[in-house]
Motif scaffolding. Structure first.
Motif, short mmCIF file in Angstrom:
data_model
loop_
_atom_site.label_atom_id
_atom_site.label_comp_id
_atom_site.label_asym_id
_atom_site.label_seq_id
_atom_site.Cartn_x
_atom_site.Cartn_y
_atom_site.Cartn_z
N LYS A 152 172.54 80.84 -4.28
CA LYS A 152 173.18 81.21 -5.54
C LYS A 152 174.04 82.45 -5.37
N MET A 153 173.62 83.35 -4.50
CA MET A 153 174.35 84.59 -4.28
C MET A 153 175.70 84.35 -3.60
N GLN B 112 179.47 84.62 -6.74
CA GLN B 112 178.30 85.15 -7.43
C GLN B 112 177.70 86.37 -6.73
N TYR C 107 175.48 89.13 -8.57
CA TYR C 107 174.26 88.79 -9.31
C TYR C 107 173.07 89.54 -8.75
N ARG C 108 172.41 90.32 -9.59
CA ARG C 108 171.25 91.12 -9.17
C ARG C 108 170.03 90.69 -9.98
N THR C 109 168.88 91.00 -9.47
CA THR C 109 167.64 90.67 -10.17
C THR C 109 166.63 91.79 -9.97
#
Length: 158
Positions: free
Chosen positions: A91-92, A97, A100-102
């Motif tokens: 996904k990264m 993308q 995108y961090r989590t």
């Protein structure tokens, strides 16, 4: 002798849990890390002091607090029942993308499974995912190593 010299619940490093939340990867859940790892390394913060030598202060320099840098979380020799960590990494790199961090949580547990320390990591970004060597004799269904860069680290509930 002080009464708090010997703790009834020592901090051991063999019992820990890593929880990673990623929206849109795991089926019906945001929690993507359904893996058990034998090693977790990289919970670290480094403060870079700024040294000033003041005129007339001949006994030594003054150290001021500088910027803080954080390590990379290295998860090694993990066993998993799904491919969610691989999906997160994919996904990264799909369709731009890369921003995108989590968040992730590392929980150190006592022998009675109560939480001793809870570390919260924010701004997590997977930077390395390595499969084990494929060898029919070993019978491994595993992740050899995963490295996660993070932007901040805090101790929760202290």
């Amino acid at each position: 002798m002080a009464s708090n010299a010997i703790s009834a619940r020592p901090f051991t490093t063999f019992n820990f849990v890593v929880l990673i939340d990623v929206d849109g990867v795991a089926n019906g859940s945001t929690q993507v890390c359904a893996a058990s790892f034998s090693e977790c390394d990289g919970l670290e913060m480094t403060l870079e002091p700024k040294t000033i030598r003041a005129g007339g202060r001949n006994w030594g320099p003054v150290h001021l607090a500088g910027g803080v840098s954080y390590g990379q979380l290295a998860l090694k020799r993990g066993m998993t029942t799904n491919l969610d960590l691989w999906k997160w990494f994919e996904k990264m790199v799909q369709n731009g993308q890369t921003g995108y961090r989590t968040s992730a949580t590392v929980v150190i547990r006592a022998s009675d499974q109560s939480d001793l320390a809870v570390f919260q990591l924010t701004g997590c970004l997977p930077v390395k995912l390595k499969a084990p060597a494929l060898n029919a004799k070993d019978g491994l269904v595993a992740i050899e190593e995963m490295q996660i860069a993070y932007e901040s680290l805090s101790l929760q509930g202290s």
